[in-house]
Motif scaffolding. Sequence first.
Motif, PDB file in Angstrom:
ATOM      1  N   SER A   1       0.829  -1.204   0.000  1.00  0.00           N
ATOM      2  CA  SER A   1       0.000   0.000   0.000  1.00  0.00           C
ATOM      3  C   SER A   1       0.865   1.255   0.000  1.00  0.00           C
ATOM      4  N   THR A   2       1.950   1.243   0.752  1.00  0.00           N
ATOM      5  CA  THR A   2       2.850   2.397   0.800  1.00  0.00           C
ATOM      6  C   THR A   2       3.553   2.607  -0.534  1.00  0.00           C
ATOM      7  N   CYS A   3       3.981   1.515  -1.167  1.00  0.00           N
ATOM      8  CA  CYS A   3       4.657   1.630  -2.468  1.00  0.00           C
ATOM      9  C   CYS A   3       3.725   2.180  -3.541  1.00  0.00           C
ATOM     10  N   CYS A   4       2.448   1.819  -3.474  1.00  0.00           N
ATOM     11  CA  CYS A   4       1.499   2.284  -4.487  1.00  0.00           C
ATOM     12  C   CYS A   4       1.216   3.782  -4.365  1.00  0.00           C
ATOM     13  N   LYS A   5       1.334   4.324  -3.173  1.00  0.00           N
ATOM     14  CA  LYS A   5       0.960   5.718  -2.944  1.00  0.00           C
ATOM     15  C   LYS A   5       1.990   6.706  -3.464  1.00  0.00           C
ATOM     16  N   ILE A   6       3.172   6.236  -3.894  1.00  0.00           N
ATOM     17  CA  ILE A   6       4.189   7.138  -4.437  1.00  0.00           C
ATOM     18  C   ILE A   6       4.352   6.924  -5.941  1.00  0.00           C
ATOM     19  N   ARG A   7       3.290   6.468  -6.609  1.00  0.00           N
ATOM     20  CA  ARG A   7       3.370   6.191  -8.042  1.00  0.00           C
ATOM     21  C   ARG A   7       3.761   7.438  -8.831  1.00  0.00           C
ATOM     22  N   ASN A   8       3.270   8.601  -8.463  1.00  0.00           N
ATOM     23  CA  ASN A   8       3.579   9.822  -9.206  1.00  0.00           C
ATOM     24  C   ASN A   8       5.046  10.230  -9.072  1.00  0.00           C
ATOM     25  N   VAL A   9       5.691   9.773  -8.002  1.00  0.00           N
ATOM     26  CA  VAL A   9       7.092  10.116  -7.783  1.00  0.00           C
ATOM     27  C   VAL A   9       8.021   9.027  -8.311  1.00  0.00           C
ATOM     28  N   HIS A  10       7.682   7.794  -8.018  1.00  0.00           N
ATOM     29  CA  HIS A  10       8.512   6.676  -8.465  1.00  0.00           C
ATOM     30  C   HIS A  10       7.611   5.475  -8.720  1.00  0.00           C
ATOM     31  N   SER A  11       7.678   4.932  -9.912  1.00  0.00           N
ATOM     32  CA  SER A  11       6.868   3.772 -10.278  1.00  0.00           C
ATOM     33  C   SER A  11       7.634   2.507  -9.907  1.00  0.00           C
ATOM     34  N   ILE A  12       7.252   1.896  -8.795  1.00  0.00           N
ATOM     35  CA  ILE A  12       7.972   0.719  -8.314  1.00  0.00           C
ATOM     36  C   ILE A  12       7.569  -0.535  -9.082  1.00  0.00           C
ATOM     37  N   PHE A  13       6.277  -0.682  -9.387  1.00  0.00           N
ATOM     38  CA  PHE A  13       5.772  -1.864 -10.082  1.00  0.00           C
ATOM     39  C   PHE A  13       5.376  -1.503 -11.510  1.00  0.00           C
ATOM     40  N   SER A  14       5.557  -2.460 -12.403  1.00  0.00           N
ATOM     41  CA  SER A  14       5.002  -2.316 -13.747  1.00  0.00           C
ATOM     42  C   SER A  14       3.513  -2.621 -13.714  1.00  0.00           C
ATOM     43  N   SER A  15       2.821  -2.355 -14.815  1.00  0.00           N
ATOM     44  CA  SER A  15       1.372  -2.592 -14.838  1.00  0.00           C
ATOM     45  C   SER A  15       1.060  -4.086 -14.692  1.00  0.00           C
ATOM     46  N   SER A  16       1.855  -4.947 -15.316  1.00  0.00           N
ATOM     47  CA  SER A  16       1.611  -6.396 -15.195  1.00  0.00           C
ATOM     48  C   SER A  16       1.884  -6.882 -13.777  1.00  0.00           C
ATOM     49  N   GLU A  17       2.928  -6.320 -13.136  1.00  0.00           N
ATOM     50  CA  GLU A  17       3.208  -6.699 -11.755  1.00  0.00           C
ATOM     51  C   GLU A  17       2.110  -6.219 -10.814  1.00  0.00           C
ATOM     52  N   ALA A  18       1.606  -5.015 -11.055  1.00  0.00           N
ATOM     53  CA  ALA A  18       0.508  -4.510 -10.227  1.00  0.00           C
ATOM     54  C   ALA A  18      -0.750  -5.354 -10.425  1.00  0.00           C
ATOM     55  N   GLU A  19      -0.970  -5.857 -11.642  1.00  0.00           N
ATOM     56  CA  GLU A  19      -2.126  -6.722 -11.892  1.00  0.00           C
ATOM     57  C   GLU A  19      -2.041  -8.000 -11.062  1.00  0.00           C
ATOM     58  N   GLU A  20      -0.859  -8.617 -11.013  1.00  0.00           N
ATOM     59  CA  GLU A  20      -0.710  -9.847 -10.235  1.00  0.00           C
ATOM     60  C   GLU A  20      -0.860  -9.576  -8.742  1.00  0.00           C
TER      61      GLU A  20
END
Length: 407
Positions: free
Chosen positions: A258-277
Motif C-alpha cells: 500500500s505504501t509503495c502504491c501511494k508514491i506512483r507519481n514520484v517513483h513507479s515501483i511496479f510495472s502494470s503487469s506486476e501490479a495486476e498480479e
Amino acid sequence: MLLDDPLDFEKEDPLLPKGRPAKRKKVIGLDDLLEDFFASGKDELKASGVESKHGSKGYNSDDEDKKVREKEIKFRKFVEEYEEQSKELDAGDDVPQWGQRVFGCQKSPSIPSATGVENCQLLQSFSAHEHLGFDLNIEQGEGFLEGLLVDGWLLKLVLLHGSVEDSIASWALTKLLYSCNKKFRVAASDFWDNVLSLNEADKLSVDIGHFPSYSVLKSAILNYGYIFDNRTEVSTSESVIADDGPPQNIIEWLKIISTCCKIRNVHSIFSSSEAEELLVIVISLFLDRQLEGLLLILGDCLSSLILYFNSSEWESSCLTVAQSISQRVTMDLNCLRIVDCITGTDYRSKFLRSQLALQFLKISFGLKVANAEKILKSLTSINVKDKECNFFCLSGTRLLIFCKVRS
C-alpha cells in the motif's frame, strides 16, 4: 314428642353426599394411542377366535405376537418412507459457505547470512567516534541496529542524514517481511512507511536507491505458503512449518504494498503487469476466513492498488485481473464474496466490480459473448415459465451478481 322420635337436627340433610364422586377422565397421551394401536391386533385376534367356527381354540399367543411384530414393521416402514418423501420435497442443493484455501504450508525463507549491514557508513560513523565508547564487531553491529530500529533512532538518523543506504534499506525490508519478532517487524514497517512518505512538495523525504521490488514481495508471499495457482496441488516437500494459521508477517506485507502504491507519481515501483498480479493476490485474500480480522488493512491495500494504474492502463488491466480471478474462484458463494469485497463507490471500483460479475456470469451460464449488453440480454431472455427452467441456477449468487452488473 315420643322418646323414640328423631331429634330435629337428625331430620336435616347430611353434610356429606351419600354417593361417591365420579372419576375424572384420564388424559390420553401419545404413548396410550400407540399402545392402543398395537393392542388392537390382540383384540382383533381374540374376536376372530371367538367367532371362529372351528371350536374354542381360535386364539393363539404365537399368532398374536407375529401379527404385532408385522404391525410394528409396517409402522416403521411408513415412518421411513415419510422421512424420505420429506427430504425429496426440498430439492435445492446444499449451499456451501464461502471460503477458499489461500495459504498452504509455509516455507523457510532463503535469507543470506551476510547482509553487509555491518559495513554501512552509519555503523562506521559510530565506531569512528572513540569518545562514544563503541567497539562494534559484526554481530554487535546488527544487534545495535536492531536497538536503533525499535527505539526509533534509526529513522531519526536517516531523516537527519537525508538518505538511506542500500544495505540498511534491504536489511529493514528483510526484518519487515521475515522477522518472527513482532517488535522488529512493526518497527521496520513504520520505518518504511516514513521513508516512502512524501513531503509538502510531493517529493520523497529522503534519498533512497533500494526500493521494495515485485520479485522480493512475490517471493515473500510464496514463502508464506500462498497458493499462487489453486488449480494445482501445493508441493509440501520444502515445507517446514505446518498450516496452523495465517502468516504472521502478512499485515506488514500488505502495508508495504500500500505504501509503495501511494508514491506512483514520484517513483513507479511496479510495472502494470506486476501490479495486476498483486491485485489478484490481494483480492483472493478476501476468501480466506482466517483473515477476516484484517478487512480494513486489506481494503486499504486494495484501494491503493486500484488507484495505482494510469487512466490509459486501467480498463485493459481490469479485464486481465477479472479473467484471472474468475479462473481461480469456484462457482459458488465465493463468487459473491469476491464481488462484494470491492466496496468502493468510485468509477474504478464500480468498473472492476462489474467486470468480475460479468466474468462469473459468462462461466456460470456458459456464455461466449463478451459484450455486457448481450450478456444481460441473454439472461433476461430466459423463460422462467418453462417447466425445464432451473430456478436454482437463476437464484442466489447468480441473481445477486446479476444485480451487481446492472448497478
